[in-house]
Design an enzyme around this catalytic site. Structure first.
Site, PDB file in Angstrom:
ATOM      1  N   THR A 118       0.597  -1.375   0.099  1.00 53.97           N
ATOM      2  CA  THR A 118       0.062  -0.202  -0.260  1.00 53.97           C
ATOM      3  C   THR A 118       1.178   1.398   0.055  1.00 53.97           C
ATOM      4  OG1 THR A 118      -1.345  -1.310   1.430  1.00 53.97           O
ATOM      5  CG2 THR A 118      -1.531   1.372   1.224  1.00 53.97           C
ATOM      6  N   LEU A 245     -20.161  -2.844  11.662  1.00 50.23           N
ATOM      7  CA  LEU A 245     -21.224  -1.902  12.655  1.00 50.23           C
ATOM      8  C   LEU A 245     -20.463  -2.042  14.670  1.00 50.23           C
ATOM      9  CD1 LEU A 245     -24.025  -0.800  10.465  1.00 50.23           C
ATOM     10  CD2 LEU A 245     -22.002   0.294  10.907  1.00 50.23           C
ATOM     11  N   CYS A 255      -2.647  -2.261   8.910  1.00 53.63           N
ATOM     12  CA  CYS A 255      -2.602  -1.206   8.201  1.00 53.63           C
ATOM     13  C   CYS A 255      -4.334  -0.179   7.444  1.00 53.63           C
ATOM     14  CB  CYS A 255      -3.953  -2.512   6.792  1.00 53.63           C
ATOM     15  SG  CYS A 255      -2.627  -3.410   5.872  1.00 53.63           S
ATOM     16  N   LYS A 315      -7.269  -8.995  15.570  1.00 55.16           N
ATOM     17  CA  LYS A 315      -8.170  -9.082  15.609  1.00 55.16           C
ATOM     18  C   LYS A 315      -8.243 -10.650  15.591  1.00 55.16           C
ATOM     19  CE  LYS A 315      -8.973  -9.493  11.098  1.00 55.16           C
ATOM     20  NZ  LYS A 315      -9.302  -8.888   9.325  1.00 55.16           N
TER      21      LYS A 315
HETATM   22  N1  LIG Z   1      -1.455  -7.479   6.794  1.00 58.39           N
HETATM   23  C1  LIG Z   1      -1.809  -6.389   5.216  1.00 58.39           C
HETATM   24  O1  LIG Z   1      -3.051  -8.097   5.855  1.00 58.39           O
HETATM   25  C2  LIG Z   1      -2.448  -6.756   4.093  1.00 58.39           C
HETATM   26  C3  LIG Z   1      -2.938  -5.921   3.625  1.00 58.39           C
HETATM   27  C4  LIG Z   1      -3.649  -5.547   2.330  1.00 58.39           C
HETATM   28  C5  LIG Z   1      -2.715  -4.621   2.011  1.00 58.39           C
HETATM   29  N2  LIG Z   1      -0.857  -4.824   3.171  1.00 58.39           N
HETATM   30  C6  LIG Z   1       0.250  -4.304   2.321  1.00 58.39           C
HETATM   31  O2  LIG Z   1       1.238  -4.582   1.887  1.00 58.39           O
HETATM   32  C7  LIG Z   1       2.290  -4.437   2.791  1.00 58.39           C
HETATM   33  C8  LIG Z   1       3.122  -5.594   3.038  1.00 58.39           C
HETATM   34  O3  LIG Z   1       2.401  -5.375   4.348  1.00 58.39           O
HETATM   35  P1  LIG Z   1       2.548  -6.874   5.329  1.00 58.39           P
HETATM   36  O4  LIG Z   1       1.529  -7.351   6.550  1.00 58.39           O
HETATM   37  O5  LIG Z   1       2.637  -8.322   4.510  1.00 58.39           O
HETATM   38  O6  LIG Z   1       4.096  -6.146   5.545  1.00 58.39           O
HETATM   39  P2  LIG Z   1       5.253  -7.631   6.716  1.00 58.39           P
HETATM   40  O7  LIG Z   1       6.176  -6.258   7.367  1.00 58.39           O
HETATM   41  O8  LIG Z   1       5.089  -9.054   6.943  1.00 58.39           O
HETATM   42  O9  LIG Z   1       6.055  -7.882   5.186  1.00 58.39           O
HETATM   43  C9  LIG Z   1       7.276  -7.240   4.331  1.00 58.39           C
HETATM   44  C10 LIG Z   1       8.152  -8.397   3.998  1.00 58.39           C
HETATM   45  O10 LIG Z   1       9.066  -7.229   3.195  1.00 58.39           O
HETATM   46  C11 LIG Z   1      10.416  -8.033   3.269  1.00 58.39           C
HETATM   47  N3  LIG Z   1      11.061  -7.276   2.707  1.00 58.39           N
HETATM   48  C12 LIG Z   1      11.515  -5.724   2.883  1.00 58.39           C
HETATM   49  N4  LIG Z   1      12.769  -5.339   1.570  1.00 58.39           N
HETATM   50  C13 LIG Z   1      12.451  -6.964   0.767  1.00 58.39           C
HETATM   51  C14 LIG Z   1      13.423  -6.601   0.122  1.00 58.39           C
HETATM   52  N5  LIG Z   1      14.398  -5.462  -0.592  1.00 58.39           N
HETATM   53  N6  LIG Z   1      13.350  -7.263  -1.301  1.00 58.39           N
HETATM   54  C15 LIG Z   1      12.230  -8.389  -0.162  1.00 58.39           C
HETATM   55  N7  LIG Z   1      11.604  -8.621   0.907  1.00 58.39           N
HETATM   56  C16 LIG Z   1      12.001  -7.129   1.646  1.00 58.39           C
HETATM   57  C17 LIG Z   1      10.395  -7.872   4.768  1.00 58.39           C
HETATM   58  O11 LIG Z   1      11.671  -8.908   5.526  1.00 58.39           O
HETATM   59  C18 LIG Z   1       9.579  -8.621   4.993  1.00 58.39           C
HETATM   60  O12 LIG Z   1       9.421  -9.763   5.408  1.00 58.39           O
HETATM   61  C19 LIG Z   1       2.300  -3.228   2.650  1.00 58.39           C
HETATM   62  O13 LIG Z   1       2.247  -1.900   1.936  1.00 58.39           O
HETATM   63  C20 LIG Z   1       1.054  -3.222   3.388  1.00 58.39           C
HETATM   64  O14 LIG Z   1       0.674  -2.239   3.896  1.00 58.39           O
HETATM   65  C21 LIG Z   1      -1.032  -5.512   3.715  1.00 58.39           C
END
Ligand SMILES: NC(=O)c1ccc[n+]([C@@H]2O[C@H](COP(=O)([O-])OP(=O)(O)OC[C@H]3O[C@@H](n4cnc5c(N)ncnc54)[C@H](O)[C@@H]3O)[C@@H](O)[C@H]2O)c1
Length: 425
Positions: A118, A245, A255, A315
């Site tokens: 995101t 709600l 997020c 959650k």
């Molecule tokens: N968690 C959710 O449910 C969710 C839902 C929708 C969107 N998002 C978005 O998705 C993105 C990821 O969220 P997440 O919860 O999976 O994060 P996370 O922290 O669980 O995972 C991110 C991963 O990226 C790795 N990383 C960092 N730099 C890297 C690189 N150069 N090459 C490869 N890997 C690398 C980290 O080591 C980590 O394991 C965020 O932008 C978040 O806002 C998350």
């Protein structure tokens, strides 16, 4: 197709596993060596329903690596699913995104870089400039935001409400659309900025509903109404609908808090004061703290009082504690001098919660407690033997921060029960 996924976190792992399930050949790359080692051994580093089975079933189509070259070899699409945490300013920290973009080598054929992380509106345009500056014109760019919710992420990915694809070049959008063949969902094709905004606006709409119902709950408490009945009554209006709600102790997670803050800052940086979102965020901060007031009204000073926190994850269905209300509650309780014992069926909490004792079971957590607070709506708490729990407590006070239990049943077990927005109960 051959897919590379950068980031083996909550989104990267689910995306990779689900794309393998759809028949693609996937390599997931992360820079965290211990994560990749664990995945190679067949371990799953996060708690997410159905993920373990999916990874096992698609083992032949899934590989894990720390090596960029190995991930990119023969890849048609490169997904970016790295973290974008908030900076002190509230803006999204895009360091990990830039690392991926700037490390991308020249490709001898067209590949599509697809953004799942995101990111602020305008990021795609900047990525495009950076790629062009380095002569990487044959790397296409697509914004393909992720809407899955932790706890139901695998199901959400395989049964999405919609698939959003924002692209500069429609051929790149075609590639990403083809990737999702087999999923039954409307596809929204747009420009890149609109796709980026859809993600931020969707989360803003959801948090607005949460803060809205929480404020209604607070007014219910002040006026003698019951928010559960009120939510049912308004949710049946087809123009409003029933989801989001559920009044409670506020939203958390990796997020909602960061994305609402990022949108607020994005607006401010563009010269616009997003007043509604400011209020939504502030209401949520206050909501997390209202439990402290409820405890103080019943117990007086919290100094030396033993408080059990039931649930730590933000959650149910996840071990994720990022921005969880439990962190604020534990911190405030400790600051007031209370002794805090906490339990969660999957989140560990030991690293995040300084000075908090972690119990092995909910019953152990409430042992000798002056009050218990339900922080996370774990089904285990619905099934708990509350008569036994009450018998173990020094004082039978339960603050149900998720309105998940029946007040009458708890009162029959001798509890003083208080939910959120349930003055009439
Ligand atoms: N968690 C959710 O449910 C969710 C839902 C929708 C969107 N998002 C978005 O998705 C993105 C990821 O969220 P997440 O919860 O999976 O994060 P996370 O922290 O669980 O995972 C991110 C991963 O990226 C790795 N990383 C960092 N730099 C890297 C690189 N150069 N090459 C490869 N890997 C690398 C980290 O080591 C980590 O394991 C965020 O932008 C978040 O806002 C998350």
């Amino acid at each position: 197709m051959r897919i590379a996924v950068f980031g083996a976190g909550y989104v990267g792992l689910v995306t990779g596993a689900c794309l393998a399930e759809l028949g693609h050949d996937v390599v997931i790359r992360d820079i965290a060596t211990e994560k990749i080692d664990a995945l190679q051994r067949g371990e799953v580093p996060i708690h997410e329903e159905g993920l373990r089975e999916l990874l096992e079933r698609n083992r032949a189509r899934l590989r894990f690596t720390t090596e960029m070259e190995e991930a990119l070899e023969g890849a048609d699409v490169v997904y970016v699913a790295v973290g974008t945490p908030p900076l002190h300013s509230g803006d999204a920290d895009l360091t990990a995104v830039w690392t991926v973009v700037d490390e991308l080598p020249r490709a001898d054929r067209r590949i599509v870089l697809a953004m799942k992380s995101t990111v602020p509106v305008g990021t795609g345009r900047t990525v495009r400039h950076r790629l062009d500056e380095r002569g990487l014109e044959n790397v296409g760019y697509v914004s393909n935001p992720e809407f899955t919710a932790e706890g139901t992420a695998v199901h959400d990915f395989m049964h999405p409400d919609r698939i959003v694809i924002g692209a500069f070049d429609s051929a790149d959008a075609d590639v990403v659309e083809q990737l999702h063949a087999g999923l039954d969902a409307p596809v929204i094709r747009s420009d890149v900025a609109s796709a980026e905004m859809i993600k931020l606006a969707a989360n803003a709409a959801l948090v607005t509903r949460i803060s809205f119902i929480n404020e209604i709950a607070n007014v219910c408490e002040a006026t003698g109404a019951d928010v559960l009945t009120v939510a049912e009554g308004i949710g049946l209006d087809h123009r409003i609908g029933p989801s989001f709600l559920r009044a409670g102790i506020g939203f958390g997670g990796s997020c909602f808090p960061k994305d609402s803050l990022a949108l607020k800052q994005l607006a401010a940086n563009s010269g616009y004061n997003f007043q509604l979102l400011n209020a939504v965020i502030e209401v949520n901060e206050l909501q997390k703290r209202r439990v402290i007031g409820k405890l103080e009204r019943r117990l007086g000073s919290l100094r030396g009082k033993k408080i059990a926190l039931l649930g730590l994850a933000f959650k149910p269905g996840t071990d994720d504690m990022r921005e969880a209300p439990s962190l604020v509650l534990a911190g405030r309780l400790r600051a007031e001098g209370a002794e805090v014992r906490a339990w969660d069926p999957v989140a560990d909490g030991a690293a995040e919660l300084d000075g908090v004792e972690i119990a092995g079971s909910a019953i152990e957590a409430v042992e000798g407690a002056d009050a218990a607070v339900i922080v996370t709506e774990w089904p285990e708490l619905r099934e708990l033997d509350w008569a036994e729990a009450g018998g173990r407590m020094r004082n039978r006070l339960l603050i149900d921060g998720r309105n998940m239990l029946d007040p009458e049943t708890l009162r029959a077990h001798g509890f003083a029960y208080e939910g959120i927005g349930r003055a009439g109960q």
